[in-house]
Design an enzyme around this catalytic site. Structure first.
Site, PDB file in Angstrom:
ATOM      1  N   HIS A 478       0.592  -1.214  -0.300  1.00 23.83           N
ATOM      2  CA  HIS A 478       0.153  -0.100   0.051  1.00 23.83           C
ATOM      3  C   HIS A 478       1.139   1.476  -0.347  1.00 23.83           C
ATOM      4  O   HIS A 478       0.532   1.847  -0.813  1.00 23.83           O
ATOM      5  CB  HIS A 478      -0.972   0.111   1.299  1.00 23.83           C
ATOM      6  CG  HIS A 478      -1.517   1.050   1.719  1.00 23.83           C
ATOM      7  ND1 HIS A 478      -2.963   0.599   0.886  1.00 23.83           N
ATOM      8  CD2 HIS A 478      -0.958   2.274   2.115  1.00 23.83           C
ATOM      9  CE1 HIS A 478      -3.647   2.594   0.988  1.00 23.83           C
ATOM     10  NE2 HIS A 478      -3.186   3.341   1.590  1.00 23.83           N
ATOM     11  N   GLU A 479       1.690   1.022   1.032  1.00 23.20           N
ATOM     12  CA  GLU A 479       2.533   2.399   1.091  1.00 23.20           C
ATOM     13  C   GLU A 479       3.397   3.060   0.119  1.00 23.20           C
ATOM     14  O   GLU A 479       3.668   3.897  -0.912  1.00 23.20           O
ATOM     15  CB  GLU A 479       3.073   2.335   2.644  1.00 23.20           C
ATOM     16  CG  GLU A 479       2.472   2.906   3.339  1.00 23.20           C
ATOM     17  CD  GLU A 479       1.494   3.411   3.405  1.00 23.20           C
ATOM     18  OE1 GLU A 479       1.640   4.770   2.961  1.00 23.20           O
ATOM     19  OE2 GLU A 479      -0.317   3.032   4.350  1.00 23.20           O
ATOM     20  N   HIS A 485       3.454   6.742  -6.823  1.00 25.03           N
ATOM     21  CA  HIS A 485       2.174   7.727  -7.572  1.00 25.03           C
ATOM     22  C   HIS A 485       3.736   9.534  -7.348  1.00 25.03           C
ATOM     23  O   HIS A 485       3.425   9.742  -8.317  1.00 25.03           O
ATOM     24  CB  HIS A 485       1.370   7.598  -5.821  1.00 25.03           C
ATOM     25  CG  HIS A 485       0.091   8.804  -6.104  1.00 25.03           C
ATOM     26  ND1 HIS A 485      -1.060   9.539  -5.917  1.00 25.03           N
ATOM     27  CD2 HIS A 485       0.191   9.051  -7.888  1.00 25.03           C
ATOM     28  CE1 HIS A 485      -1.109  10.044  -6.698  1.00 25.03           C
ATOM     29  NE2 HIS A 485      -1.320  10.158  -8.660  1.00 25.03           N
TER      30      HIS A 485
HETATM   31 ZN   LIG Z   1      -2.619   5.292   1.923  1.00 26.96          ZN
END
Ligand SMILES: [Zn+2]
Length: 687
Positions: A478-479, A485
């Protein structure tokens, strides 16, 4: 510059590896004077832009604003990194001092009438400026930002707004510190085998390491860090201890005395409501949702209630199954919140015939990091190489160079994986420096993204490998999705770089990335036993995959109740009894008494330690609608790494930051808007 204190070069001119700060030269006592100097430098730049005798142009106003405040953003990024990941009493005291100053500084800019006049002129005449799409969005954001900062208000109202913002920032910082203090102050040392019944080896080791760290060698510590408390509640056979630990866990911020957060919540809610009214919004939620993808409280509550009803129905079924296990043990009690994880684990073992403990030897931190990088290589063509011997902000932090397929350096990535008492709980991504292409005052053309991930995995005893739970492994993915991004960002203007998107869109790249952890070919290759090197057996793998919807009623109820309470706080009439409002809302929606909100209000950091996720906790689920629908696009091709789909994903989502309207970006990638169907199916909640 009219200041005698120069900016401290260690904090503001970074000369480390590929532009990394020289963390080894950073001293706590340098922050305060450097902040002061950086505030003044930024003020002088703003005054020069606002007072420019030339007519406003996009270049002399918006571009100038975009590159102003470089020193301030550098000292801030180092400071807030330290405040979250490696704090101490000096930094904490400074935080209480800096947070309101920061707020005052930006409020002042936001109320600079001459500056707003230039921006307003540009905004009104935008049709004739010949701006491209990205530049237009950047202009719009600056304009809207000013309007929301009170640029259109009369002087006394502007002053009141500034005072409110400053107070909110101070209270938010205190709220977060109170939670950390309650977390740190509570520890339960265990000794006897009776107290350790059911606790598996990996957890014993972690608890022993923490006990030793706290000067109690030979004992085992239960702490309120998620990486200890959750497995303890899961595995401990001792119901009394589970209850004791659970009650302490959910009482963070609600223990009376100096660290009690209930009064702070009431104060914040009143201030937020007043702020919304000043700016012409019905309530704080409407203000916060104005520039999101969801847009209105009604749209948010609509999605949440649609999910809530399905989730509660499923949770009731799950609870009935757990009650059967309790009865099977010859016990006579209801399923209480401190029982749920414990019996759910037993039910999981029964249904799928594997336990989290069985899985753990196959989930080595090192291998999961490799898996994360491999997925990024297959999807986006980037490679990561660790650079040893570079001083980061803590000895545990690792530095990686990220290169594209041609070998060009595109980003620096820092991974900070282990829990320590100087780190706040949770996991997050942030940046020291964001990607953009503008020419800076020092002549540099654009900047390299310097991104970091902070996690709180239990540090193994000396010489033992770090083993993760499946949740931990998901957190790591997730991180890293957030990190991508930031690292794949390819925009012109810093303010729309990487994660500079609306709140209900920002979790798409991170939550989507989690899907690749459980792609069978990735698990097969990287989920290998730490002693034998054997891949996770196919039967175990099948069960892991089949188990993905297990207990989803519980998890969805935990989450959705928190999101609904968050919305209730920010749409209801102001109350001096926030805990009564929490109770009333939970009663109204029919919260099962066997489950507690994922974040009860007195430690709901997302909502009260700052403004970030207030009236915005829902956005994780909003993003889940997006991520399930987006991953379905890959599944529809029959290839989780489909190159054409991966290229569309990179070009329209991961690299565009906030330069495009999120709805348009999503449609460009997917060819249509998302529906919640894929998310409900993924959770096993489809009708
Ligand atoms: Zn997050």
């Amino acid at each position: 510059m009219t200041t005698s204190t120069p900016l401290n070069p260690a904090l503001t001119s970074w000369t480390g590896h590929e532009g990394l700060p020289r963390f080894d030269l950073v001293k706590d006592e340098d922050f305060a004077p450097t902040f002061e100097a950086a505030f003044r430098e930024h003020e002088a730049e703003i005054d020069a832009i606002a007072g420019n005798p030339a007519a406003p142009t996009f270049e002399n106003t918006i571009v100038a604003l975009e590159i102003a405040g470089d020193g301030l953003s550098r000292v801030s990024s180092i400071f807030w990194n330290k405040a979250g990941a490696d704090t101490n009493e000096t930094i904490q005291a400074l935080e209480r001092d800096i947070a309101p100053k920061m707020s005052r500084h930006y409020s002042k800019i936001g109320m600079n009438a001459a500056l707003f006049k230039r921006i307003d002129t540009l905004w009104e005449g935008r049709q004739s400026l010949g701006l491209d799409l990205e530049a237009t969005r950047v202009l719009e954001r600056h304009w809207k930002g000013f309007v929301k900062s009170g640029a259109k208000l009369a002087k006394p109202e502007q002053e009141r707004l500034a005072a409110i913002n400053e107070k909110l920032a101070g209270i938010g910082a205190k709220f977060g510190q109170n939670v950390l203090a309650d977390e740190k102050n509570w520890v339960l040392f265990l000794e006897s085998e009776d107290q350790l019944a059911g606790v598996p080896d990996f957890l014993r080791d972690a608890m022993a390491a923490v006990a030793e760290d706290r000067g109690q060698k030979g004992k085992y510590a239960v702490t309120l860090s998620r990486s200890i408390i959750e497995p303890f509640l899961t595995f401990s056979d001792n119901r009394e201890l589970r209850e004791q630990a659970f009650r302490a866990w959910i009482a963070r911020g609600e223990n009376g005395g100096d660290t009690d957060n209930r009064g702070l919540i009431a104060e914040m809610l009143a201030l937020r409501a007043e702020k919304a009214k000043l700016l012409g919004y019905e309530n704080f939620a409407s203000l916060k949702l104005d520039d999101t993808m969801a847009k209105t409280p009604a749209a948010v509550n609509g999605l949440l209630m649609q999910v809530w009803e399905k989730a509660v129905a499923r949770a009731r079924e799950e609870e009935a199954e757990l009650a059967r296990l309790v009865a099977d043990e010859g016990r006579n009690h209801d399923v209480m919140p401190w029982d749920w994880r414990h019996y759910a684990e037993k039910l999981r073992a029964e249904k799928f015939n594997f336990s989290e403990g069985e899985l753990k030897p196959y989930l080595q931190l090192e291998k999961i990091i490799e898996a994360c990088f491999d997925v990024a290589k297959r999807l986006f063509g980037i490679t990561a190489t660790e650079k040893k011997g570079i001083a980061a902000y803590h000895p545990d932090v690792r530095v990686f160079e990220i290169k594209d397929a041609s070998g060009k350096l595109v980003a620096l990535f820092l991974g900070d994986y282990f829990a320590r008492s100087s780190k706040r709980s949770g996991a997050w991504m942030s940046s020291f420096q964001s990607q953009h292409k503008l020419k800076l005052k020092n002549g540099a053309e654009g900047e390299l993204p310097i991104i970091y991930n902070v996690c709180n995995f239990a540090k193994p005893a000396e010489g033992k490998p770090a083993l993760l739970s499946l949740d931990d492994a998901r957190t790591l993915f997730h991180e890293f999705g957030h990190a991508l991004h930031g690292m794949l960002s390819n925009v012109t203007y810093p303010s729309v770089s990487g994660t500079g998107v609306s709140r209900d869109f920002v979790e798409l790249p991170s939550q989507l990335y989690e899907h690749w952890l459980t792609v069978p070919e990735i698990l097969k290759r990287y989920a290998v036993h730490y002693q034998t090197g054997e891949p996770m057996p196919q039967t175990l793998l099948d069960k892991v995959l089949a188990a993905r919807t297990f207990n989803s009623g519980f998890a969805t109820v935990e989450f959705t109740s928190s999101a609904l309470v968050d919305m209730a706080y920010h749409t209801a009439e102001v109350t001096t009894e926030p805990m009564a409002l929490e109770a009333k809302k939970l009663d109204e929606i029919g919260m099962p008494k066997s489950i507690v909100m994922r974040h009860r209000s007195p430690h709901f950091l997302h909502v009260f330690s700052g403004d970030g996720y207030s009236a915005g906790y829902y956005s994780y689920m909003w993003s889940e609608v997006l991520d399930a629908d987006a991953f379905a696009a890959f599944e529809e091709t029959g290839n989780a790494f489909d190159p054409a789909m991966a290229a569309r994903l990179k070009d329209n989502i991961y690299s565009v930051g906030g330069s495009i309207d999120p709805e348009d970006a999503y449609k460009a990638f997917r060819g249509k808007l998302p529906s919640p169907d894929a998310m409900l199916a993924k959770k096993g909640l489809a009708a």
